[in-house]
Design a protein around this motif. Sequence first.
Motif: not given
Length: 142
Positions: A71, A73, A75-76, A100-101, A103, A107, A109, A111, A137-138
Motif C-alpha cells: 500500500n 500514497k 502524489k498525483d 488506485q483511488s 486523488p 494524493i 492511495d 494498492s 509519500k508512503t
Amino acid sequence: MAKIKYLLVDMSVLPDVYARVIEAKGYLQSGEAANSSQAAKMAGISRSAYYKYKDKIFEYSEQGDDALTINAKLKDNAGVLSSVMNELYLAGANILAVNQSVPVNNIADVSITVRFSDAQQITDDIIETIKNVDGVKTAELV
C-alpha cells in the motif's frame, strides 16, 4: 446432496488421461485452442474424456499463497506509479493487481499486489527503494 471430498495425489500414480485433461484445459486457457474439441485433440484425448473429467480435475498451484500487497500514497504527478512499477520489475516482481483511488488533495492511495519469481522475498530494502521514488509519500507491506 453429498459433500465434495478432495484428495491431493501425485500425478505419477494416476492414469495418463488426467494429465491430458489438465493439458487440454491449459490450451483453452492460454488461447492456443479455440474450443474444447481442438484442445482435446491437441492433448491427445477424446472429447468425451475431456468432458467427463474437465469439471473434476484441477491442477494444484501454490502460487496464491505467496502474493504480497504493498500500500502506498502517491502524489498525483505523471510517471510516479510507472516509476514504482519499474522498481518492482527490477526487483523481479510479477504484478498481479493494481488498484488506485481518485486523488484527494493531490494524493492517491495505491494498492499493488505482487508475486516474486524464484521464491524471492520482498524485503525492507525494496520498500525503502519504493519510498525513495520521487512522488511516493508512503509505502508499506501489508
